[in-house]
Design an enzyme around this catalytic site. Structure first.
Site, PDB file in Angstrom:
ATOM      1  N   GLY A 159       0.807  -1.216   0.000  1.00 27.62           N
ATOM      2  CA  GLY A 159       0.000   0.000   0.000  1.00 27.62           C
ATOM      3  C   GLY A 159       0.838   1.263   0.000  1.00 27.62           C
ATOM      4  N   CYS A 160       0.200   2.354   0.412  1.00 21.50           N
ATOM      5  CA  CYS A 160       0.788   3.681   0.236  1.00 21.50           C
ATOM      6  C   CYS A 160       2.033   3.935   1.077  1.00 21.50           C
ATOM      7  CB  CYS A 160      -0.264   4.751   0.562  1.00 21.50           C
ATOM      8  SG  CYS A 160      -1.646   4.806  -0.594  1.00 21.50           S
ATOM      9  N   TYR A 161       2.274   3.147   2.103  1.00 25.00           N
ATOM     10  CA  TYR A 161       3.394   3.422   2.997  1.00 25.00           C
ATOM     11  C   TYR A 161       4.679   2.713   2.595  1.00 25.00           C
ATOM     12  CZ  TYR A 161       2.136  -1.136   5.030  1.00 25.00           C
ATOM     13  OH  TYR A 161       1.844  -2.466   5.215  1.00 25.00           O
ATOM     14  N   SER A 356       2.521   4.350  -3.073  1.00 21.20           N
ATOM     15  CA  SER A 356       3.804   4.316  -2.363  1.00 21.20           C
ATOM     16  C   SER A 356       4.839   5.280  -2.924  1.00 21.20           C
ATOM     17  CB  SER A 356       4.376   2.893  -2.382  1.00 21.20           C
ATOM     18  OG  SER A 356       4.714   2.494  -3.706  1.00 21.20           O
ATOM     19  N   PHE A 385       0.914   6.532   5.328  1.00 23.36           N
ATOM     20  CA  PHE A 385      -0.168   5.776   5.959  1.00 23.36           C
ATOM     21  C   PHE A 385      -0.714   4.764   4.962  1.00 23.36           C
ATOM     22  CE2 PHE A 385      -0.262  10.359   6.721  1.00 23.36           C
ATOM     23  CZ  PHE A 385       0.189  10.407   8.025  1.00 23.36           C
TER      24      PHE A 385
END
Length: 400
Positions: A159-161, A356, A385
């Site tokens: 995911g984004c982190y 990411s 996050f």
């Protein structure tokens, strides 16, 4: 021995999406209810985004571009957004991801004139928007002419982190081996998963996500010193929005991972029959608001003098712009200035949320400004996050 992020490069596809055009196309879809149409308008207008980039050429000019002519994602005759299978979407990812990985990686290498492809000892690749094997880590070895013995790691579907754990692993490798030269590359093609639906999660995702890649070279002491006699030059800005930052470097001082006590169901990333499906609950900004100070505690614990000071005294903040409301909550809770949030807000405005890769774009803006002002020794806190709800953070220092 501390690791250094010596070079940072970003790349985006050449097709630009104007937020207002995409809003109007999506709001006109026949499958939307009246409430869905209102949600589209509200989500797009409140996004804080003006433009984004995509590998889906059919989206160009609000679907009026020539595109590939295949009509996989958009029917120009009817103006309808199509709904290809997950397999078709993943094929588009496979066809386009390698070019973004390569462009970003070449730029990062070009930012270190004393290093060449033969000096890279490790490759760490990141993505959560597609799968193929041999993967992007393998493809980079082949495309860049890296040694066949280059060690490879791929961080998938986090995911984004995920860019921050990738930098953490690069730092650990360099601390264990001062001669290590680690290439970190994140590439996300979020727009291949755009769908039309009346639920708020899908609509918010369609209003936020975009495509892009970021790459960094991380070295230890020996890698920082470079190879005697090496010469080279950085790749210039290329079509599609590439940009290289050569100085200053970032000393990677520390990292932390925190799972918030709530939020597991509020943010998730699942594989459906017609693309990957984002769960992004409206309560996510409130969860971050309530738990961000606690998430910072383990990061700052190694330097108690920082933890005892107001957050705004830590000069630079590379906050992942998951959405405008998230940035608003972070700024208010940490009492940061508008200038400290400017790199994150500018990135959101010009590129959207590239999952990411986005935090690397924010760091790039911080480095550009630091290079202009000649600041040295100032601190940088990066935070991202993602699903879980997971908070990844890093503490850095501008050097050089």
């Amino acid at each position: 021995m501390t690791a250094l992020l010596r070079s940072l490069h970003t790349a985006v596809p050449s097709t630009v999406l104007q937020q207002e055009e995409v809003r109007d196309v999506l709001a006109a879809q026949p499958g939307l209810s009246r409430l869905g149409t209102r949600l589209v308008t509200a989500a797009f207008n409140a996004s804080g985004i003006e433009r984004r980039h995509t590998v889906v050429e059919e989206w160009q000019d609000g679907g009026r571009g020539t595109g590939s002519g295949d009509g996989v994602f958009f029917d120009p005759e009817t103006g309808h957004i199509l709904n290809p299978s997950t397999g078709v979407r993943n094929t588009v990812f496979t066809d386009h991801a390698n070019d973004l990985y390569e462009r970003a990686a070449r730029g990062a290498l070009g930012g270190c004139p004393d290093l060449g492809p033969e000096d890279v000892t490790h490759v760490i690749t990141v993505s959560c928007t597609g799968f193929f094997s041999p993967g992007p880590d393998y493809q980079l070895v082949r495309r860049l002419g890296l040694a066949a013995t280059t060690k490879r790691i791929h961080l998938g579907f986090m995911g984004c982190y995920a860019a921050i754990p990738a930098l953490r692993e690069a730092a650990a490798l360099c601390e264990a081996d001062p001669a290590a030269v680690v290439l970190v590359v994140s590439a996300e093609l979020c727009t291949v998963h755009v769908r039309v639906a009346n639920d708020q999660d899908t609509i918010v995702g369609a209003s936020l996500f975009s495509d892009g890649a970021g790459a960094a070279i991380v070295t230890g002491e020996a890698g920082e010193a470079g190879k005697a006699g090496k010469t080279g030059h950085a790749e210039g800005a290329a079509a599609g929005g590439d940009g290289t930052v050569r100085t200053p470097a970032l000393r990677l001082d520390g990292f932390a991972t925190v799972l918030t006590p709530v939020g597991e169901e509020a943010m998730a990333w699942n594989i459906g029959d017609h693309g990957f499906e984002m769960i992004l609950g409206t309560y996510v900004p409130h969860i971050i608001d309530e738990h961000i100070t606690g998430a910072l505690e383990p990061l700052l614990a190694a330097e108690p003098e920082l933890g005892a000071r107001p957050y705004a005294e830590l000069e630079h903040w590379a906050i992942h712009p998951g959405g405008r409301s998230i940035l608003d909550k972070v700024q208010a809770r940490l009492e940061l200035t508008d200038a400290q949030l400017e790199p994150a807000r500018d990135t959101l405005r010009d590129y959207g949320n590239m999952s990411s890769a986005t935090v690397l774009f924010v760091l790039q803006r911080i480095l550009e400004r630091a290079g202009e002002s000649g600041t040295d020794g100032e601190r940088v806190c990066a935070m991202a996050f993602g699903p879980g709800l997971t908070v990844e953070s890093a503490l850095m220092t501008l050097v050089g």
